[in-house]
Design an enzyme around this catalytic site. Sequence first.
Site, PDB file in Angstrom:
ATOM      1  N   ASP A  22      40.595  31.970  37.770  1.00  0.00           N
ATOM      2  CA  ASP A  22      39.217  31.536  38.032  1.00  0.00           C
ATOM      3  C   ASP A  22      39.112  30.187  38.737  1.00  0.00           C
ATOM      4  O   ASP A  22      38.202  29.405  38.477  1.00  0.00           O
ATOM      5  CB  ASP A  22      38.402  31.506  36.718  1.00  0.00           C
ATOM      6  CG  ASP A  22      38.496  32.824  36.000  1.00  0.00           C
ATOM      7  OD1 ASP A  22      38.371  33.862  36.674  1.00  0.00           O
ATOM      8  OD2 ASP A  22      38.720  32.818  34.782  1.00  0.00           O
ATOM      9  N   ASN A  38      41.572  43.390  35.475  1.00  0.00           N
ATOM     10  CA  ASN A  38      41.219  42.284  34.571  1.00  0.00           C
ATOM     11  C   ASN A  38      40.777  41.061  35.382  1.00  0.00           C
ATOM     12  O   ASN A  38      40.183  40.135  34.853  1.00  0.00           O
ATOM     13  CB  ASN A  38      42.394  41.924  33.647  1.00  0.00           C
ATOM     14  CG  ASN A  38      43.699  41.755  34.390  1.00  0.00           C
ATOM     15  OD1 ASN A  38      43.820  42.087  35.559  1.00  0.00           O
ATOM     16  ND2 ASN A  38      44.699  41.233  33.706  1.00  0.00           N
ATOM     17  N   ALA A  39      41.069  41.058  36.677  1.00  0.00           N
ATOM     18  CA  ALA A  39      40.653  39.962  37.549  1.00  0.00           C
ATOM     19  C   ALA A  39      39.204  40.159  37.973  1.00  0.00           C
ATOM     20  O   ALA A  39      38.731  41.287  38.089  1.00  0.00           O
ATOM     21  CB  ALA A  39      41.533  39.926  38.790  1.00  0.00           C
ATOM     22  N   HIS A  79      36.836  38.570  41.103  1.00  0.00           N
ATOM     23  CA  HIS A  79      36.756  37.660  42.239  1.00  0.00           C
ATOM     24  C   HIS A  79      35.353  37.702  42.818  1.00  0.00           C
ATOM     25  O   HIS A  79      34.817  38.770  43.069  1.00  0.00           O
ATOM     26  CB  HIS A  79      37.772  38.064  43.319  1.00  0.00           C
ATOM     27  CG  HIS A  79      39.180  37.776  42.940  1.00  0.00           C
ATOM     28  ND1 HIS A  79      40.255  38.333  43.570  1.00  0.00           N
ATOM     29  CD2 HIS A  79      39.698  36.971  41.992  1.00  0.00           C
ATOM     30  CE1 HIS A  79      41.375  37.879  43.028  1.00  0.00           C
ATOM     31  NE2 HIS A  79      41.063  37.061  42.056  1.00  0.00           N
ATOM     32  N   THR A  86      40.817  40.714  28.292  1.00  0.00           N
ATOM     33  CA  THR A  86      39.581  41.113  28.975  1.00  0.00           C
ATOM     34  C   THR A  86      39.124  42.512  28.542  1.00  0.00           C
ATOM     35  O   THR A  86      38.031  42.938  28.914  1.00  0.00           O
ATOM     36  CB  THR A  86      39.788  41.137  30.500  1.00  0.00           C
ATOM     37  OG1 THR A  86      40.844  42.066  30.797  1.00  0.00           O
ATOM     38  CG2 THR A  86      40.152  39.760  31.037  1.00  0.00           C
ATOM     39  N   THR A 124      34.075  39.485  31.828  1.00  0.00           N
ATOM     40  CA  THR A 124      33.710  39.554  30.409  1.00  0.00           C
ATOM     41  C   THR A 124      32.385  38.871  30.081  1.00  0.00           C
ATOM     42  O   THR A 124      31.821  39.114  29.012  1.00  0.00           O
ATOM     43  CB  THR A 124      34.784  38.850  29.559  1.00  0.00           C
ATOM     44  OG1 THR A 124      34.886  37.488  30.005  1.00  0.00           O
ATOM     45  CG2 THR A 124      36.143  39.526  29.710  1.00  0.00           C
ATOM     46  N   ARG A 126      32.078  35.903  29.140  1.00  0.00           N
ATOM     47  CA  ARG A 126      32.318  34.838  28.150  1.00  0.00           C
ATOM     48  C   ARG A 126      32.221  33.458  28.810  1.00  0.00           C
ATOM     49  O   ARG A 126      32.655  33.284  29.949  1.00  0.00           O
ATOM     50  CB  ARG A 126      33.740  34.950  27.581  1.00  0.00           C
ATOM     51  CG  ARG A 126      34.012  36.232  26.841  1.00  0.00           C
ATOM     52  CD  ARG A 126      35.428  36.264  26.299  1.00  0.00           C
ATOM     53  NE  ARG A 126      36.431  36.452  27.338  1.00  0.00           N
ATOM     54  CZ  ARG A 126      37.698  36.771  27.117  1.00  0.00           C
ATOM     55  NH1 ARG A 126      38.136  36.920  25.891  1.00  0.00           N
ATOM     56  NH2 ARG A 126      38.543  36.937  28.098  1.00  0.00           N
TER      57      ARG A 126
HETATM   58  P1  IMP Z   1      44.486  40.541  29.775  1.00  0.00           P
HETATM   59  O1  IMP Z   1      45.028  40.149  31.097  1.00  0.00           O
HETATM   60  O2  IMP Z   1      43.179  41.293  29.868  1.00  0.00           O
HETATM   61  O3  IMP Z   1      45.506  41.236  28.911  1.00  0.00           O
HETATM   62  O4  IMP Z   1      44.117  39.191  28.979  1.00  0.00           O
HETATM   63  C1  IMP Z   1      45.099  38.243  28.594  1.00  0.00           C
HETATM   64  C2  IMP Z   1      44.585  36.826  28.789  1.00  0.00           C
HETATM   65  O5  IMP Z   1      44.504  36.556  30.184  1.00  0.00           O
HETATM   66  C3  IMP Z   1      43.175  36.593  28.225  1.00  0.00           C
HETATM   67  O6  IMP Z   1      43.098  35.243  27.787  1.00  0.00           O
HETATM   68  C4  IMP Z   1      42.303  36.793  29.459  1.00  0.00           C
HETATM   69  O7  IMP Z   1      41.066  36.111  29.319  1.00  0.00           O
HETATM   70  C5  IMP Z   1      43.166  36.180  30.541  1.00  0.00           C
HETATM   71  N1  IMP Z   1      42.876  36.711  31.890  1.00  0.00           N
HETATM   72  C6  IMP Z   1      43.263  37.892  32.410  1.00  0.00           C
HETATM   73  N2  IMP Z   1      42.857  38.021  33.682  1.00  0.00           N
HETATM   74  C7  IMP Z   1      42.213  36.896  33.984  1.00  0.00           C
HETATM   75  C8  IMP Z   1      41.587  36.418  35.184  1.00  0.00           C
HETATM   76  O8  IMP Z   1      41.531  37.065  36.234  1.00  0.00           O
HETATM   77  N3  IMP Z   1      41.026  35.173  35.105  1.00  0.00           N
HETATM   78  C9  IMP Z   1      41.085  34.423  33.980  1.00  0.00           C
HETATM   79  N4  IMP Z   1      41.649  34.826  32.843  1.00  0.00           N
HETATM   80  C10 IMP Z   1      42.220  36.050  32.851  1.00  0.00           C
HETATM   81 MG    MG Z   2      38.207  35.392  38.140  1.00  0.00          MG
END
Ligand code: IMP
Ligand code: MG
Length: 333
Positions: A13, A40-41, A43, A124, A251, A253
Amino acid sequence: MGCTVIVDGFYGDTGKGKIVSYLSVKDDIAVCARAGVGPNAGHTVVHEGKTYKLRMIPCGFVNPNAHMMIGVGVLVNPEIVLKEIRETGIEKRFGLDPQCAIIEQKHIVLDQTDENLKDVVKTTGTGTGPCNADRVMRIAKMARDIPELKEYIIDVPLIINKALDEGKNVLIEGTQGTYISLYFGQYPYVTSKDVCASAACSDVGVGPTRVTDVVLVLKSYVTRVGGGVLEGEISSEEAKRRNWDEYGTVTGRQRRAAEFNYNLAKRAAMINGATQIALTKLDILYPSCKGEQNYNNLESEAKAFIKKIEEKVGIPVMLIGTGPSVEDIIDRR
Ligand code: IMP
Ligand code: MG
């Protein structure tokens, strides 16, 4: 410019999307290839008055002549990819690797219900961790198995390396951030794979000898979501007062916030082999810089901040973000 890798030097981010979009338009690129974990990203791209929230499609789509690709390392949610292809209108210039692993409903359910993932790591909830686990277990579905994706299947490594052979420009778009890398972040408060520059190259099938530049994207302050340490963290009220309160693209959040961290920046430059820095959101720290495109017009405190970053990290700040739009940027290259 040759082959440029864009990675995040903090916790994700930092505004990579905007930097990728700018370079795509400015540097006349042939290919923009998405690396990183998966959807999970989030943009955000603001272009010609329109805001796009992308989770799968490369942010370089704003260059209408460039080909958009998703590399083999990236996990694909077919529904999200197909939706974003339509929204961005890139049907005729998009492709993905046949061996991208596919996120299924069961991965999403597990990501959102597993107590460790949900309550400790605070993922996420997009299914990426469980999908990567299945990939390692050799039971994941592949993009080549999904009829709806058939027309988009291409040989990503071949196309990228051929473009480089022909002297064309290629952007490799990393996602997440150095300090949520499975390897270099604070385990277990990390994502499900490495997301640094070497991993980004591997994600799209480009070898380390082909890379010209690694751009390390750093925001003017630090934010992170989820669990784990955030050095110098300020309260959410203080973050609001400073205009540092941000909310997750995926998310919703509120992100935790802290001041710019020179030590983290320096270490990230080392791990990623960064050759230059893109500093984003300077206008949030120094509102007088908003929309500025000329370095000389920056107020002296902002210039001093940039100089200090260059001294402490040891590489030049070549791009400076001064607002949300693709054009709000100072280019010192
Ligand atoms: P996951 O990647 O969804 O398994 O999440 C694992 C950790 O990485 C959590 O703390 C998420 O909030 C963080 N996270 C995953 N992808 C991003 C992103 O694109 N930006 C910021 N935090 C991320
Ligand atoms: Mg982002």
